[in-house]
Scaffold this active site. Structure first.
Site, PDB file in Angstrom:
ATOM      1  N   ARG A 132       9.370  13.587   3.876  1.00  0.00           N
ATOM      2  CA  ARG A 132       8.142  13.509   4.865  1.00  0.00           C
ATOM      3  C   ARG A 132       8.798  14.070   6.273  1.00  0.00           C
ATOM      4  NH1 ARG A 132       4.790   8.717   2.559  1.00  0.00           N
ATOM      5  NH2 ARG A 132       3.906   9.675   0.957  1.00  0.00           N
ATOM      6  N   SER A 170       5.692   6.784  -2.035  1.00  0.00           N
ATOM      7  CA  SER A 170       5.645   5.778  -3.089  1.00  0.00           C
ATOM      8  C   SER A 170       6.606   4.834  -3.491  1.00  0.00           C
ATOM      9  CB  SER A 170       5.223   6.827  -4.568  1.00  0.00           C
ATOM     10  OG  SER A 170       6.580   7.334  -4.946  1.00  0.00           O
ATOM     11  N   PHE A 199       6.533  13.385  -6.312  1.00  0.00           N
ATOM     12  CA  PHE A 199       6.221  13.140  -5.106  1.00  0.00           C
ATOM     13  C   PHE A 199       7.404  13.694  -4.348  1.00  0.00           C
ATOM     14  CE2 PHE A 199       3.839   9.745  -2.432  1.00  0.00           C
ATOM     15  CZ  PHE A 199       2.527  10.131  -3.204  1.00  0.00           C
ATOM     16  N   LEU A 250      -5.747   9.756   5.951  1.00  0.00           N
ATOM     17  CA  LEU A 250      -4.573  10.153   5.231  1.00  0.00           C
ATOM     18  C   LEU A 250      -5.268  11.194   4.147  1.00  0.00           C
ATOM     19  CD1 LEU A 250      -1.215  10.476   4.876  1.00  0.00           C
ATOM     20  CD2 LEU A 250      -1.902   8.702   2.934  1.00  0.00           C
ATOM     21  N   ARG A 254      11.532   6.900   4.677  1.00  0.00           N
ATOM     22  CA  ARG A 254      11.281   6.321   3.488  1.00  0.00           C
ATOM     23  C   ARG A 254      10.638   7.426   2.469  1.00  0.00           C
ATOM     24  NH1 ARG A 254       5.622   4.702   1.232  1.00  0.00           N
ATOM     25  NH2 ARG A 254       4.684   5.861   2.898  1.00  0.00           N
ATOM     26  N   GLN A 295       7.421   6.744  10.425  1.00  0.00           N
ATOM     27  CA  GLN A 295       7.249   7.741   9.378  1.00  0.00           C
ATOM     28  C   GLN A 295       5.942   8.335   9.921  1.00  0.00           C
ATOM     29  OE1 GLN A 295       6.348   7.770   4.978  1.00  0.00           O
ATOM     30  NE2 GLN A 295       8.548   8.664   5.243  1.00  0.00           N
ATOM     31  N   GLU A 301       0.184  12.604  -0.237  1.00  0.00           N
ATOM     32  CA  GLU A 301       1.020  13.563  -0.555  1.00  0.00           C
ATOM     33  C   GLU A 301       0.706  13.808  -2.072  1.00  0.00           C
ATOM     34  OE1 GLU A 301       4.856  12.734   0.881  1.00  0.00           O
ATOM     35  OE2 GLU A 301       5.882  12.736  -1.206  1.00  0.00           O
ATOM     36  N   HIS A 326       3.435  11.047   8.694  1.00  0.00           N
ATOM     37  CA  HIS A 326       3.183  11.793   7.497  1.00  0.00           C
ATOM     38  C   HIS A 326       2.717  13.027   8.068  1.00  0.00           C
ATOM     39  CE1 HIS A 326       0.942  12.512   3.701  1.00  0.00           C
ATOM     40  NE2 HIS A 326       1.551  11.340   3.313  1.00  0.00           N
ATOM     41  N   HIS A 339       2.633   6.843  10.365  1.00  0.00           N
ATOM     42  CA  HIS A 339       2.077   6.215   9.042  1.00  0.00           C
ATOM     43  C   HIS A 339       2.581   5.055   8.493  1.00  0.00           C
ATOM     44  CE1 HIS A 339       0.504   6.807   4.952  1.00  0.00           C
ATOM     45  NE2 HIS A 339       1.777   6.982   4.464  1.00  0.00           N
TER      46      HIS A 339
HETATM   47  C1  LIG Z   1      -3.242   5.515   4.261  1.00  0.00           C
HETATM   48  C2  LIG Z   1      -2.099   5.027   3.653  1.00  0.00           C
HETATM   49  C3  LIG Z   1      -1.634   5.670   2.606  1.00  0.00           C
HETATM   50  C4  LIG Z   1      -0.538   4.913   1.752  1.00  0.00           C
HETATM   51  N1  LIG Z   1      -0.127   5.438   0.749  1.00  0.00           N
HETATM   52  C5  LIG Z   1       0.873   4.890  -0.118  1.00  0.00           C
HETATM   53  C6  LIG Z   1       1.294   5.439  -1.364  1.00  0.00           C
HETATM   54  O1  LIG Z   1       0.688   6.374  -2.011  1.00  0.00           O
HETATM   55  N2  LIG Z   1       2.538   5.007  -2.053  1.00  0.00           N
HETATM   56  C7  LIG Z   1       3.195   3.865  -1.468  1.00  0.00           C
HETATM   57  O2  LIG Z   1       4.177   3.435  -1.877  1.00  0.00           O
HETATM   58  N3  LIG Z   1       2.906   3.468  -0.067  1.00  0.00           N
HETATM   59  C8  LIG Z   1       1.856   4.139   0.486  1.00  0.00           C
HETATM   60  N4  LIG Z   1       1.529   3.453   1.919  1.00  0.00           N
HETATM   61  C9  LIG Z   1       2.331   2.375   2.525  1.00  0.00           C
HETATM   62  C10 LIG Z   1       1.778   1.318   1.755  1.00  0.00           C
HETATM   63  O3  LIG Z   1       0.470   1.217   1.445  1.00  0.00           O
HETATM   64  C11 LIG Z   1       2.293  -0.114   2.749  1.00  0.00           C
HETATM   65  O4  LIG Z   1       3.510   0.029   3.503  1.00  0.00           O
HETATM   66  C12 LIG Z   1       2.036  -1.473   2.016  1.00  0.00           C
HETATM   67  O5  LIG Z   1       0.605  -1.362   1.473  1.00  0.00           O
HETATM   68  C13 LIG Z   1       2.082  -2.398   3.076  1.00  0.00           C
HETATM   69  O6  LIG Z   1       1.781  -3.772   2.231  1.00  0.00           O
HETATM   70  P1  LIG Z   1       1.895  -5.242   2.897  1.00  0.00           P
HETATM   71  O7  LIG Z   1       1.635  -6.024   2.017  1.00  0.00           O
HETATM   72  O8  LIG Z   1       3.253  -5.184   3.531  1.00  0.00           O
HETATM   73  O9  LIG Z   1       1.138  -5.204   4.162  1.00  0.00           O
HETATM   74  P2  LIG Z   1      -0.601  -4.954   4.474  1.00  0.00           P
HETATM   75  O10 LIG Z   1      -1.362  -4.575   3.048  1.00  0.00           O
HETATM   76  O11 LIG Z   1      -0.913  -4.261   5.626  1.00  0.00           O
HETATM   77  O12 LIG Z   1      -1.017  -6.589   4.513  1.00  0.00           O
HETATM   78  C14 LIG Z   1      -0.889  -7.329   5.488  1.00  0.00           C
HETATM   79  C15 LIG Z   1      -1.467  -8.661   5.614  1.00  0.00           C
HETATM   80  O13 LIG Z   1      -1.022  -9.403   6.762  1.00  0.00           O
HETATM   81  C16 LIG Z   1      -2.152 -10.146   7.307  1.00  0.00           C
HETATM   82  N5  LIG Z   1      -1.793 -10.411   8.613  1.00  0.00           N
HETATM   83  C17 LIG Z   1      -1.155  -9.450   9.454  1.00  0.00           C
HETATM   84  N6  LIG Z   1      -1.365 -10.332  10.669  1.00  0.00           N
HETATM   85  C18 LIG Z   1      -1.735 -11.448  10.492  1.00  0.00           C
HETATM   86  C19 LIG Z   1      -1.844 -12.552  11.367  1.00  0.00           C
HETATM   87  N7  LIG Z   1      -1.488 -12.497  12.597  1.00  0.00           N
HETATM   88  N8  LIG Z   1      -2.305 -13.686  10.866  1.00  0.00           N
HETATM   89  C20 LIG Z   1      -2.714 -13.650   9.585  1.00  0.00           C
HETATM   90  N9  LIG Z   1      -2.503 -12.794   8.787  1.00  0.00           N
HETATM   91  C21 LIG Z   1      -1.961 -11.653   9.167  1.00  0.00           C
HETATM   92  C22 LIG Z   1      -3.336  -9.073   6.847  1.00  0.00           C
HETATM   93  O14 LIG Z   1      -4.400 -10.062   7.048  1.00  0.00           O
HETATM   94  C23 LIG Z   1      -3.052  -8.796   5.462  1.00  0.00           C
HETATM   95  O15 LIG Z   1      -3.519  -9.514   4.623  1.00  0.00           O
HETATM   96  C24 LIG Z   1       0.331   3.996   2.643  1.00  0.00           C
HETATM   97  C25 LIG Z   1      -0.147   3.625   3.583  1.00  0.00           C
HETATM   98  C26 LIG Z   1      -1.181   3.997   4.431  1.00  0.00           C
HETATM   99  C27 LIG Z   1      -1.661   3.462   6.018  1.00  0.00           C
END
Ligand SMILES: Cc1cc2nc3c(=O)[nH]c(=O)nc-3n(C[C@H](O)[C@H](O)[C@H](O)COP(=O)(O)OP(=O)(O)OC[C@H]3O[C@@H](n4cnc5c(N)ncnc54)[C@H](O)[C@@H]3O)c2cc1C
Ligand code: SF4
Ligand code: FES
Lengths: 241, 565
Positions: free
Chosen positions: B277, B383, B117, B243, B380, B231, B246, B233, B345
């Site tokens: 990135r 991964s 990566f 997306l 960042r 960031q 990577e 991407h 991203h």
């Molecule tokens: C397309 C894409 C690909 C990616 N690929 C990678 C990768 O390969 N490797 C890597 O390490 N990272 C990757 N990332 C980044 C990573 O996926 C995210 O940073 C991470 O999943 C975020 O997780 P989280 O639990 O913080 O938030 P999320 O999974 O976004 O969850 C947020 C939660 O909060 C809840 N919520 C939000 N606001 C409210 C509200 N007002 N009231 C009630 N509930 C609320 C939502 O319902 C949801 O359940 C990628 C991101 C994207 C967009």
């Protein structure tokens, strides 16, 4: 940019209405537009009260399922270009309607919950002990792809909210854990899947597998579960792996 | 008004939130956990993560190396004590998920497979095909069902947090399905609401990533940190922003300009396509400026070419890349190069926490993309953030359960509850001339055009002015949907308000940081300036609006050097 004029018929319903009604919208559609894009364009510029679920717009989160021209699909991966000039969008079938295209899918989630879809912690925490060969992993490749879009429930001729049949995706989920080489207590999922509230309602029409956007093949999973249930495998055999 | 009590409330059901809930259930089984999420947890945007999750799981790797890569990648703005904790904890969390059934991809010998990566000096990114986030989220959600003490409030939207004195005491939420309102009280809270890249017009984020948690926490006095760092991407599909992972470059894909050259050899010959990135995205921008990009209806782009990997490898390792390219760009990457351009991203900044996930509001912990610990600094590494969700999600759950056991429920002020009830009612009924989607589009365009990959004072000033005006326009938005059930127009209005707070914090911080570091490039201050800016910027709520403050960076053993690859 070249556009084509599309007629979008959306089934509307909000609390207080006697029954759902179709409403007609017109839209200049670009070549890239999906059905979801079209609904968002209508919501943004014509009718802010049009209601539907969506999030990822890349066919992964399972939010945006609806019935488009008679077929249950993910709207974010359904290109408008490939559809006739009149497109009809309705909510998933077999679920109570909350508003417009939003249906109440809690019953299906409950059914998934009821198959105990998890492994109990097995051994020491910190090392990579649970080897799984690529071939073993392949056995769960299909059934672990389910995004819980509930399209199969909409396609199923048997499933009904509140009744005993668990429905396709819950079956696939149970099967995913039973086919899992690392699972040492398969009884837990098998009992749930082959009990009274399990697979038995399935009439093996296979509509669910045809409709599934992720090729999970829930019909196959249900079929295999039925065989396992019928054979009533002794616990020993099942837990050997 | 309904009051719903528990010991711990988890706000958000993505990777970080689910991991936190499980941590509470496992470390303190007697505690009641309420998990509130505006979408069903399996719909959270963690689902879309493709490439993989970083952790030291192989013999040829070391903690030292993962730490150094992360810190160098952060352009020395990561807090090094947090990075050390993170790197040592990540493998445990990966194995643990393995025990819970996550189907990681495998090498022939049955051990967990790893891939290369960007910015990682060895192969250390564990993956599950190219749907890592999906498999992780499914495994976590399914695992959470084991614990009856975790109660889910799915499709409940949190609108406000309440404090009693210095302590977080409760929150206000709306049940979308029937429009009912409730106050949730608990002894401890975990905020895990994800990122905010929906503030940009061209982004990889799902519709739910609207920075709610950042704005909610800011409003009750929590500090935001590193808000200038976003960031971009390098490889998003033109128009949709969807997306291309990577992992495609990790498996050997090339980036090509319109002359068919692998242009990364001009910018980063040692790493080529697998640079961090920020550098790869800037290189693409340079190619575009030099006229060596392709022109399309949605802007200039370059090519990502994976044809030489062959159909078999593509289907085995990158099935989603093919699926997505076919469906959303109508291109088969087995036979044609994929058009790509840089796309917003990931939000490095977020709610300021210490390395144990505590915010500066007592009883409120934060983890995942909403939080800023920070292991990511100004850039960042791909991964690292899924690992961050597991490591700090777990830590937040453990901390929150400890805190909950030592404290009592507080009574939320009735006046504040009534205020919020009144505010919500007025919003529902508001008739105004402004249109929701126009104000949102205007914000997204402003952020994209003036606060993107390259920034300068003049444009940032213009952006600030525009955002402040949009905040005024927000107050005049009228709603067409007056119904109380599943009113997504209403929730979009709340989300837009939150995004405008995040945007303002981003622009103000970007203006204040007069240097270039990591993802933040100032064309008027092109060099990194450790003398004046080896520090975090905090954004706090003052009586007359946002206040910026300095906060030190923790350096343990990696002294800042020039960032060379
Ligand atoms: C397309 C894409 C690909 C990616 N690929 C990678 C990768 O390969 N490797 C890597 O390490 N990272 C990757 N990332 C980044 C990573 O996926 C995210 O940073 C991470 O999943 C975020 O997780 P989280 O639990 O913080 O938030 P999320 O999974 O976004 O969850 C947020 C939660 O909060 C809840 N919520 C939000 N606001 C409210 C509200 N007002 N009231 C009630 N509930 C609320 C939502 O319902 C949801 O359940 C990628 C991101 C994207 C967009
Ligand atoms: S089995 Fe297929 S159709 Fe059914 S919920 Fe899962 S992904 Fe959707
Ligand atoms: S929006 Fe996520 S599946 Fe369609």
């Amino acid at each position: 940019m070249a556009t084509t004029r599309k007629k979008i018929l959306v089934q509307r319903y909000v609390e207080g209405m006697e029954k759902p009604e179709l409403q007609e919208f017109e839209l200049e559609a670009t070549a890239e537009m999906t059905v979801l894009d079209a609904l968002n364009a209508i919501k943004d510029t014509q009718d802010g009260s049009l209601t539907f679920r969506w999030s990822c717009r890349m066919a992964l989160c399972g939010s945006c399922s609806a019935v488009v021209n008679g077929k249950p699909v993910l709207m974010c991966e359904t290109s408008l270009k490939k559809l006739p000039d009149t497109v009809r969008v309705e909510p998933l079938r077999n679920f109570p309607i909350i508003k417009d295209l939003v249906v109440d899918i809690d019953d299906a989630f409950e059914k998934m919950r009821s198959v105990n879809p998890y492994l109990d912690r097995m051994e020491a925490r910190v090392e990579n002990k649970h080897l799984q060969s690529p071939a073993q992993r392949k056995r769960i490749a299909q059934s672990s792809q389910c995004i819980k879009c509930m399209i199969c429930y909409s396609a199923c001729p048997v499933y009904k909210v509140g009744e005993n049949f668990m429905g396709p995706a819950a079956g696939a989920l149970a099967y995913r854990y039973i086919a899992e080489s690392r699972n040492k207590k398969k009884r837990r999922q098998l009992n749930a899947a082959t009990g009274k509230k399990g697979v038995w309602g399935c009439s093996f029409v296979g509509e669910c597998s045809t409709a599934c956007p992720k090729r999970v093949d829930p019909a196959m999973a249900l079929q295999r579960l039925k065989v396992m249930g019928a054979l009533n495998l002794p616990k020993r055999l099942l837990d050997k792996e | 008004m309904q009051i719903i009590d528990s010991d711990v409330v988890i706000i958000g059901g993505g990777g970080a939130g689910l991991r936190a809930a499980i941590a509470v259930a496992e470390t303190a089984p007697d505690l009641k956990v309420n998990m509130i999420s505006k979408v069903y947890p399996v719909r959270s945007h963690t689902v879309s993560a493709e490439g993989g999750i970083a952790g030291v799981v192989k013999e040829d790797d070391s903690f030292e190396s993962h730490c150094f890569d992360t810190i160098r990648g952060s352009d020395y703005l990561a807090d090094q004590d947090a990075v050390e904790f993170f790197v040592e904890d990540a493998p445990k969390r990966i194995y643990e998920l393995e025990e819970w059934g996550c189907p990681w991809s495998r090498f022939e010998d049955g051990t967990i497979a790893v891939r290369a990566f960007g910015g990682m000096s060895v192969k250390r990114t564990v993956y599950a095909a190219d749907k890592t986030g999906f498999y992780m989220l499914s495994a976590l959600w399914e695992r959470s069902l084991k614990y009856p003490q975790i109660k889910n409030y799915d499709e409940w939207h949190v609108t406000r947090l309440f404090r009693v004195g210095e302590k977080m005491a409760g929150l206000y939420a709306i049940n979308l399905k029937n429009g009912e309102h409730a106050v949730f009280r608990a002894k401890a809270f975990v905020l895990s609401t994800g990122g905010a890249c929906r503030i940009f017009s061209f982004n990889t984020n799902g519709n739910i990533k609207t920075g709610d948690g950042m704005a909610l926490a800011y409003n009750i006095g929590a500090s935001l940190k590193d808000m200038e760092f976003v960031q971009f991407h390098p490889t998003g599909l033109p128009h949709t922003g969807i997306l291309i992972t990577e992992g495609a470059r990790g498996e050997g894909g090339y980036l090509l300009n319109n002359k068919g050259e692998r242009f990364m050899k001009e910018y980063l010959p040692a790493k080529m396509e697998l640079g961090p990135r920020d550098i790869v995205s800037r290189s693409i921008v340079s190619e575009i400026k030099a006229g060596r990009a392709f022109k399309g209806p949605y802007g200039s782009y370059v090519h990502l070419d994976i044809r030489h990997l062959g159909e078999k490898k593509i289907m085995e390792r990158l099935p989603l890349v093919r699926e997505v390219a076919l469906e959303f760009a109508h291109i088969d990457p087995v036979h044609e190069p994929i058009p790509v351009m840089p796309v917003a991203h990931y939000y490095m900044g977020g709610v300021h926490t210490d390395k144990e996930t505590a915010t500066n509001v007592s009883g409120l912990y934060a983890a995942g993309e909403v939080a800023c610990v920070t292991i990511n600094g100004s850039n960042r590494l791909g991964s690292n953030s899924l690992a961050e969700c597991l490591v700090f999600g777990n830590a937040a759950g453990v901390q929150a359960s400890r805190f909950a056991q030592e404290t009592a429920l507080q009574t939320v002020s009735e006046a504040e509850v009534r205020d919020e009830e009144r505010r919500i009612t007025q919003l529902y009924e508001r008739n105004g001339a402004e249109n929701l989607s126009k104000v949102r589009e205007s914000m997204q365009r402003t952020m994209h055009e003036l606060v993107g990959i390259e920034r300068n004072e003049k444009e940032l000033e213009a952006a600030l002015d525009a955002i402040l005006k949009l905040q005024e326009r927000w107050k005049r938005i009228g709603l067409q949907d007056k119904s109380k059930t599943f009113n997504t127009e209403f929730t979009s209005l709340l989300e837009l308000e939150n995004m405008l707070v995040v945007s303002e914090a981003c622009v103000r911080s970007a203006l204040a940081r007069e240097e270039s570091r990591g993802s933040h490039t100032r064309s008027d201050f092109p060099a990194r300036d450790d003398k004046n800016f080896l520090k975090h910027l905090l954004v706090e709520r003052g009586a007359d609006g946002m206040i910026l403050k300095d906060h030190p960076v923790t350096i343990t053993k990696w002294q800042p050097q020039e960032r060379k690859y």
